[in-house]
Motif scaffolding. Sequence first.
Motif, PDB file in Angstrom:
ATOM      1  N   GLN A   1       2.908  72.225 -41.017  1.00 49.54           N
ATOM      2  CA  GLN A   1       3.439  71.150 -40.179  1.00 49.54           C
ATOM      3  C   GLN A   1       2.369  70.121 -39.815  1.00 49.54           C
ATOM      4  O   GLN A   1       2.592  69.258 -38.968  1.00 49.54           O
ATOM      5  CB  GLN A   1       4.057  71.733 -38.908  1.00 49.54           C
ATOM      6  CG  GLN A   1       5.243  72.637 -39.172  1.00 49.54           C
ATOM      7  CD  GLN A   1       6.383  71.896 -39.861  1.00 49.54           C
ATOM      8  OE1 GLN A   1       6.770  70.816 -39.462  1.00 49.54           O
ATOM      9  NE2 GLN A   1       6.905  72.483 -40.931  1.00 49.54           N
ATOM     10  N   GLY A   2       1.190  70.252 -40.421  1.00 47.58           N
ATOM     11  CA  GLY A   2       0.120  69.288 -40.192  1.00 47.58           C
ATOM     12  C   GLY A   2      -0.612  69.450 -38.876  1.00 47.58           C
ATOM     13  O   GLY A   2      -1.268  68.526 -38.404  1.00 47.58           O
ATOM     14  N   VAL A   3      -0.526  70.621 -38.276  1.00 48.18           N
ATOM     15  CA  VAL A   3      -1.197  70.893 -37.003  1.00 48.18           C
ATOM     16  C   VAL A   3      -2.538  71.559 -37.283  1.00 48.18           C
ATOM     17  O   VAL A   3      -2.586  72.668 -37.821  1.00 48.18           O
ATOM     18  CB  VAL A   3      -0.337  71.796 -36.092  1.00 48.18           C
ATOM     19  CG1 VAL A   3      -1.079  72.143 -34.814  1.00 48.18           C
ATOM     20  CG2 VAL A   3       0.998  71.128 -35.783  1.00 48.18           C
TER      21      VAL A   3
ATOM     22  N   PRO B   1       6.030  71.523 -30.884  1.00 47.86           N
ATOM     23  CA  PRO B   1       6.411  70.392 -30.025  1.00 47.86           C
ATOM     24  C   PRO B   1       5.514  70.247 -28.794  1.00 47.86           C
ATOM     25  O   PRO B   1       5.204  69.135 -28.366  1.00 47.86           O
ATOM     26  CB  PRO B   1       7.850  70.711 -29.610  1.00 47.86           C
ATOM     27  CG  PRO B   1       8.345  71.653 -30.648  1.00 47.86           C
ATOM     28  CD  PRO B   1       7.141  72.441 -31.087  1.00 47.86           C
ATOM     29  N   LEU B   2       5.059  71.368 -28.249  1.00 42.45           N
ATOM     30  CA  LEU B   2       4.146  71.326 -27.107  1.00 42.45           C
ATOM     31  C   LEU B   2       2.812  70.705 -27.507  1.00 42.45           C
ATOM     32  O   LEU B   2       2.239  69.910 -26.761  1.00 42.45           O
ATOM     33  CB  LEU B   2       3.937  72.735 -26.547  1.00 42.45           C
ATOM     34  CG  LEU B   2       3.012  72.854 -25.347  1.00 42.45           C
ATOM     35  CD1 LEU B   2       3.525  72.017 -24.183  1.00 42.45           C
ATOM     36  CD2 LEU B   2       2.866  74.320 -24.949  1.00 42.45           C
TER      37      LEU B   2
ATOM     38  N   GLU C   1      -7.176  68.913 -23.002  1.00 43.93           N
ATOM     39  CA  GLU C   1      -7.862  69.187 -24.262  1.00 43.93           C
ATOM     40  C   GLU C   1      -7.267  70.482 -24.775  1.00 43.93           C
ATOM     41  O   GLU C   1      -7.312  71.514 -24.100  1.00 43.93           O
ATOM     42  CB  GLU C   1      -9.362  69.336 -24.037  1.00 43.93           C
ATOM     43  CG  GLU C   1     -10.132  69.653 -25.283  1.00 43.93           C
ATOM     44  CD  GLU C   1     -10.127  68.511 -26.300  1.00 43.93           C
ATOM     45  OE1 GLU C   1     -10.187  68.816 -27.504  1.00 43.93           O
ATOM     46  OE2 GLU C   1     -10.064  67.344 -25.895  1.00 43.93           O
ATOM     47  N   ILE C   2      -6.664  70.420 -25.933  1.00 43.23           N
ATOM     48  CA  ILE C   2      -6.030  71.628 -26.462  1.00 43.23           C
ATOM     49  C   ILE C   2      -6.747  72.098 -27.707  1.00 43.23           C
ATOM     50  O   ILE C   2      -7.325  71.317 -28.451  1.00 43.23           O
ATOM     51  CB  ILE C   2      -4.538  71.420 -26.755  1.00 43.23           C
ATOM     52  CG1 ILE C   2      -4.315  70.382 -27.846  1.00 43.23           C
ATOM     53  CG2 ILE C   2      -3.778  71.061 -25.499  1.00 43.23           C
ATOM     54  CD1 ILE C   2      -2.918  70.393 -28.392  1.00 43.23           C
TER      55      ILE C   2
ATOM     56  N   ARG D   1      -1.117  66.526 -26.943  1.00 49.40           N
ATOM     57  CA  ARG D   1      -2.082  65.668 -27.632  1.00 49.40           C
ATOM     58  C   ARG D   1      -1.932  64.211 -27.217  1.00 49.40           C
ATOM     59  O   ARG D   1      -2.856  63.438 -27.338  1.00 49.40           O
ATOM     60  CB  ARG D   1      -1.958  65.810 -29.139  1.00 49.40           C
ATOM     61  CG  ARG D   1      -2.545  67.124 -29.606  1.00 49.40           C
ATOM     62  CD  ARG D   1      -3.077  67.041 -30.997  1.00 49.40           C
ATOM     63  NE  ARG D   1      -3.855  68.227 -31.287  1.00 49.40           N
ATOM     64  CZ  ARG D   1      -3.773  68.920 -32.403  1.00 49.40           C
ATOM     65  NH1 ARG D   1      -2.947  68.539 -33.346  1.00 49.40           N
ATOM     66  NH2 ARG D   1      -4.525  69.985 -32.582  1.00 49.40           N
ATOM     67  N   GLY D   2      -0.784  63.831 -26.708  1.00 45.63           N
ATOM     68  CA  GLY D   2      -0.570  62.472 -26.246  1.00 45.63           C
ATOM     69  C   GLY D   2      -1.011  62.239 -24.812  1.00 45.63           C
ATOM     70  O   GLY D   2      -0.872  61.144 -24.289  1.00 45.63           O
ATOM     71  N   ASN D   3      -1.565  63.257 -24.176  1.00 49.43           N
ATOM     72  CA  ASN D   3      -1.971  63.168 -22.772  1.00 49.43           C
ATOM     73  C   ASN D   3      -3.474  63.365 -22.667  1.00 49.43           C
ATOM     74  O   ASN D   3      -3.995  64.428 -22.990  1.00 49.43           O
ATOM     75  CB  ASN D   3      -1.239  64.237 -21.965  1.00 49.43           C
ATOM     76  CG  ASN D   3      -1.454  64.105 -20.491  1.00 49.43           C
ATOM     77  OD1 ASN D   3      -2.550  63.808 -20.034  1.00 49.43           O
ATOM     78  ND2 ASN D   3      -0.404  64.346 -19.732  1.00 49.43           N
TER      79      ASN D   3
END
Length: 88
Positions: A61-63, A33-34, A45-46, A39-41
């Motif tokens: 989970q497609g991550v 969830p994090l 950069e993650i 990723r929406g911000n």
Amino acid sequence: MGESVASLSRVPSSTRRILLFSCEPGGAEVLIPLVEILRGNRGYEIRIASYGHGLKRFTSQGVACVEIEPIRKGELSLIDAFAPDLIV
């Protein structure tokens, strides 16, 4: 999966770098969830690094994440490659 450790360092300098890591499925489940929030911000950069059962959970989970070898105590190559501002 699909990224390499070398790709960890390709981040614009104007963003905050966050490295997420888990090798356990429960830890990966908590981080997913994090990942979605960050990723929406545009300010972050993650990169996600994992192996073993954690890697399986992220990918199921497609991550997308970087598959790494198990980390030994005191090993800093992953941190050196990404130079994160924060590690989760």
